[in-house]
Design a protein around this motif. Sequence first.
Motif, PDB file in Angstrom:
ATOM      1  N   MET A   1       0.838  -1.182   0.000  1.00 16.69           N
ATOM      2  CA  MET A   1       0.000   0.000   0.000  1.00 16.69           C
ATOM      3  C   MET A   1       0.883   1.246   0.000  1.00 16.69           C
ATOM      4  O   MET A   1       2.033   1.196   0.418  1.00 16.69           O
ATOM      5  CB  MET A   1      -0.887   0.008   1.240  1.00 16.69           C
ATOM      6  N   PHE A   2       0.300   2.313  -0.440  1.00 19.17           N
ATOM      7  CA  PHE A   2       0.986   3.602  -0.409  1.00 19.17           C
ATOM      8  C   PHE A   2       0.039   4.633   0.188  1.00 19.17           C
ATOM      9  O   PHE A   2      -1.175   4.458   0.182  1.00 19.17           O
ATOM     10  CB  PHE A   2       1.477   4.018  -1.793  1.00 19.17           C
ATOM     11  N   SER A   3       0.615   5.699   0.709  1.00 19.01           N
ATOM     12  CA  SER A   3      -0.158   6.737   1.389  1.00 19.01           C
ATOM     13  C   SER A   3      -0.255   7.989   0.514  1.00 19.01           C
ATOM     14  O   SER A   3       0.419   8.105  -0.513  1.00 19.01           O
ATOM     15  CB  SER A   3       0.514   7.091   2.708  1.00 19.01           C
ATOM     16  N   LYS A   4      -1.051   8.916   0.982  1.00 21.53           N
ATOM     17  CA  LYS A   4      -1.188  10.192   0.277  1.00 21.53           C
ATOM     18  C   LYS A   4       0.157  10.904   0.203  1.00 21.53           C
ATOM     19  O   LYS A   4       0.503  11.467  -0.827  1.00 21.53           O
ATOM     20  CB  LYS A   4      -2.231  11.070   0.954  1.00 21.53           C
ATOM     21  N   SER A   5       0.929  10.857   1.282  1.00 17.38           N
ATOM     22  CA  SER A   5       2.246  11.518   1.257  1.00 17.38           C
ATOM     23  C   SER A   5       3.186  10.840   0.265  1.00 17.38           C
ATOM     24  O   SER A   5       4.014  11.502  -0.363  1.00 17.38           O
ATOM     25  CB  SER A   5       2.865  11.581   2.650  1.00 17.38           C
ATOM     26  N   ASP A   6       3.053   9.519   0.080  1.00 16.70           N
ATOM     27  CA  ASP A   6       3.851   8.819  -0.944  1.00 16.70           C
ATOM     28  C   ASP A   6       3.497   9.339  -2.335  1.00 16.70           C
ATOM     29  O   ASP A   6       4.376   9.567  -3.174  1.00 16.70           O
ATOM     30  CB  ASP A   6       3.592   7.312  -0.906  1.00 16.70           C
ATOM     31  N   VAL A   7       2.205   9.525  -2.581  1.00 19.07           N
ATOM     32  CA  VAL A   7       1.744  10.001  -3.888  1.00 19.07           C
ATOM     33  C   VAL A   7       2.179  11.455  -4.087  1.00 19.07           C
ATOM     34  O   VAL A   7       2.604  11.829  -5.192  1.00 19.07           O
ATOM     35  CB  VAL A   7       0.218   9.848  -4.036  1.00 19.07           C
ATOM     36  N   GLU A   8       2.107  12.265  -3.062  1.00 20.86           N
ATOM     37  CA  GLU A   8       2.556  13.661  -3.170  1.00 20.86           C
ATOM     38  C   GLU A   8       4.033  13.731  -3.526  1.00 20.86           C
ATOM     39  O   GLU A   8       4.438  14.527  -4.371  1.00 20.86           O
ATOM     40  CB  GLU A   8       2.284  14.401  -1.858  1.00 20.86           C
ATOM     41  N   LYS A   9       4.838  12.857  -2.912  1.00 26.92           N
ATOM     42  CA  LYS A   9       6.270  12.814  -3.240  1.00 26.92           C
ATOM     43  C   LYS A   9       6.478  12.339  -4.676  1.00 26.92           C
ATOM     44  O   LYS A   9       7.300  12.892  -5.404  1.00 26.92           O
ATOM     45  CB  LYS A   9       7.022  11.917  -2.265  1.00 26.92           C
ATOM     46  N   LEU A  10       5.723  11.325  -5.079  1.00 23.25           N
ATOM     47  CA  LEU A  10       5.816  10.836  -6.461  1.00 23.25           C
ATOM     48  C   LEU A  10       5.503  11.962  -7.439  1.00 23.25           C
ATOM     49  O   LEU A  10       6.233  12.170  -8.419  1.00 23.25           O
ATOM     50  CB  LEU A  10       4.842   9.669  -6.673  1.00 23.25           C
ATOM     51  N   GLU A  11       4.457  12.712  -7.162  1.00 24.64           N
ATOM     52  CA  GLU A  11       4.073  13.809  -8.054  1.00 24.64           C
ATOM     53  C   GLU A  11       5.135  14.903  -8.082  1.00 24.64           C
ATOM     54  O   GLU A  11       5.501  15.392  -9.156  1.00 24.64           O
ATOM     55  CB  GLU A  11       2.734  14.398  -7.618  1.00 24.64           C
ATOM     56  N   LYS A  12       5.644  15.276  -6.932  1.00 22.15           N
ATOM     57  CA  LYS A  12       6.684  16.304  -6.861  1.00 22.15           C
ATOM     58  C   LYS A  12       7.938  15.868  -7.627  1.00 22.15           C
ATOM     59  O   LYS A  12       8.496  16.631  -8.419  1.00 22.15           O
ATOM     60  CB  LYS A  12       7.022  16.577  -5.395  1.00 22.15           C
ATOM     61  N   ASP A  13       8.359  14.640  -7.409  1.00 24.74           N
ATOM     62  CA  ASP A  13       9.545  14.129  -8.094  1.00 24.74           C
ATOM     63  C   ASP A  13       9.308  13.980  -9.593  1.00 24.74           C
ATOM     64  O   ASP A  13      10.223  14.210 -10.399  1.00 24.74           O
ATOM     65  CB  ASP A  13       9.981  12.796  -7.483  1.00 24.74           C
ATOM     66  N   TYR A  14       8.094  13.598  -9.978  1.00 27.40           N
ATOM     67  CA  TYR A  14       7.751  13.516 -11.396  1.00 27.40           C
ATOM     68  C   TYR A  14       7.892  14.898 -12.044  1.00 27.40           C
ATOM     69  O   TYR A  14       8.473  15.027 -13.127  1.00 27.40           O
ATOM     70  CB  TYR A  14       6.330  12.981 -11.588  1.00 27.40           C
ATOM     71  N   ARG A  15       7.352  15.914 -11.408  1.00 28.46           N
ATOM     72  CA  ARG A  15       7.422  17.272 -11.971  1.00 28.46           C
ATOM     73  C   ARG A  15       8.867  17.728 -12.147  1.00 28.46           C
ATOM     74  O   ARG A  15       9.223  18.326 -13.162  1.00 28.46           O
ATOM     75  CB  ARG A  15       6.635  18.247 -11.115  1.00 28.46           C
ATOM     76  N   ARG A  16       9.698  17.424 -11.173  1.00 25.12           N
ATOM     77  CA  ARG A  16      11.130  17.765 -11.286  1.00 25.12           C
ATOM     78  C   ARG A  16      11.782  17.022 -12.448  1.00 25.12           C
ATOM     79  O   ARG A  16      12.574  17.594 -13.195  1.00 25.12           O
ATOM     80  CB  ARG A  16      11.857  17.432  -9.989  1.00 25.12           C
ATOM     81  N   ALA A  17      11.465  15.746 -12.562  1.00 21.99           N
ATOM     82  CA  ALA A  17      12.033  14.950 -13.661  1.00 21.99           C
ATOM     83  C   ALA A  17      11.571  15.485 -15.010  1.00 21.99           C
ATOM     84  O   ALA A  17      12.372  15.613 -15.945  1.00 21.99           O
ATOM     85  CB  ALA A  17      11.648  13.479 -13.504  1.00 21.99           C
ATOM     86  N   LYS A  18      10.306  15.829 -15.113  1.00 13.95           N
ATOM     87  CA  LYS A  18       9.766  16.359 -16.365  1.00 13.95           C
ATOM     88  C   LYS A  18      10.449  17.675 -16.736  1.00 13.95           C
ATOM     89  O   LYS A  18      10.746  17.919 -17.907  1.00 13.95           O
ATOM     90  CB  LYS A  18       8.262  16.530 -16.267  1.00 13.95           C
ATOM     91  N   GLU A  19      10.688  18.516 -15.741  1.00 15.15           N
ATOM     92  CA  GLU A  19      11.375  19.789 -15.990  1.00 15.15           C
ATOM     93  C   GLU A  19      12.804  19.584 -16.495  1.00 15.15           C
ATOM     94  O   GLU A  19      13.356  20.450 -17.169  1.00 15.15           O
ATOM     95  CB  GLU A  19      11.405  20.628 -14.718  1.00 15.15           C
ATOM     96  N   ALA A  20      13.390  18.445 -16.187  1.00 10.19           N
ATOM     97  CA  ALA A  20      14.767  18.156 -16.596  1.00 10.19           C
ATOM     98  C   ALA A  20      14.864  17.557 -17.993  1.00 10.19           C
ATOM     99  O   ALA A  20      15.979  17.326 -18.487  1.00 10.19           O
ATOM    100  CB  ALA A  20      15.422  17.216 -15.580  1.00 10.19           C
ATOM    101  N   LEU A  21      13.732  17.317 -18.651  1.00 11.60           N
ATOM    102  CA  LEU A  21      13.773  16.726 -19.996  1.00 11.60           C
ATOM    103  C   LEU A  21      14.685  17.483 -20.965  1.00 11.60           C
ATOM    104  O   LEU A  21      15.418  16.849 -21.726  1.00 11.60           O
ATOM    105  CB  LEU A  21      12.367  16.604 -20.575  1.00 11.60           C
ATOM    106  N   PRO A  22      14.680  18.829 -20.972  1.00 18.08           N
ATOM    107  CA  PRO A  22      15.568  19.527 -21.907  1.00 18.08           C
ATOM    108  C   PRO A  22      17.059  19.298 -21.638  1.00 18.08           C
ATOM    109  O   PRO A  22      17.897  19.554 -22.510  1.00 18.08           O
ATOM    110  CB  PRO A  22      15.219  21.008 -21.702  1.00 18.08           C
ATOM    111  N   ASP A  23      17.383  18.792 -20.450  1.00 16.28           N
ATOM    112  CA  ASP A  23      18.786  18.567 -20.086  1.00 16.28           C
ATOM    113  C   ASP A  23      19.301  17.186 -20.468  1.00 16.28           C
ATOM    114  O   ASP A  23      20.463  16.862 -20.211  1.00 16.28           O
ATOM    115  CB  ASP A  23      18.967  18.779 -18.576  1.00 16.28           C
ATOM    116  N   ILE A  24      18.453  16.378 -21.088  1.00 22.07           N
ATOM    117  CA  ILE A  24      18.895  15.051 -21.534  1.00 22.07           C
ATOM    118  C   ILE A  24      19.914  15.229 -22.657  1.00 22.07           C
ATOM    119  O   ILE A  24      19.736  16.044 -23.549  1.00 22.07           O
ATOM    120  CB  ILE A  24      17.708  14.205 -22.029  1.00 22.07           C
ATOM    121  N   GLU A  25      20.971  14.440 -22.594  1.00 23.66           N
ATOM    122  CA  GLU A  25      21.998  14.449 -23.635  1.00 23.66           C
ATOM    123  C   GLU A  25      21.953  13.117 -24.382  1.00 23.66           C
ATOM    124  O   GLU A  25      21.641  12.082 -23.801  1.00 23.66           O
ATOM    125  CB  GLU A  25      23.381  14.634 -23.014  1.00 23.66           C
TER     126      GLU A  25
END
Length: 114
Positions: free
Chosen positions: A1-25
């Motif tokens: 099982m996962f909690s709401k705080s787990d999902v909030e962290k997943l979403e926050k980390d996803y947004r950071r990863a998505k923002e880094a897409l232009p930095d892919i080499e």
Amino acid sequence: MFSKSDVEKLEKDYRRAKEALPDIEYLGGYTKYPEVIYKFMNALCAPPWFKIDYDPREVKKIMSNIDIASHDNLRNVLTNANRIERFGDGQWAVLLEEDFFPLVISRAYVLTKT
């Protein structure tokens, strides 16, 4: 099982990863991801998201019925999301650019309310 705080962290980390897409080499036919993308994707193979007995053949079916996906279904697709890069270079970037993660995250939030 996962909690709401787990999902909030997943979403926050996803947004950071998505923002880094232009930095892919792209070097010599291989994708070099920024550290933030590596960390996000590798977190998918750690608790609470990792599913040791995940079945990659189920991902398409789960995603086409995301509105009824269970906790285990979401863990299945997230584990597969991490592992997919092994079978095709650049697949993490494709997943980050598509609606995959927003759909999974939205369903995960719903499951934390039940």
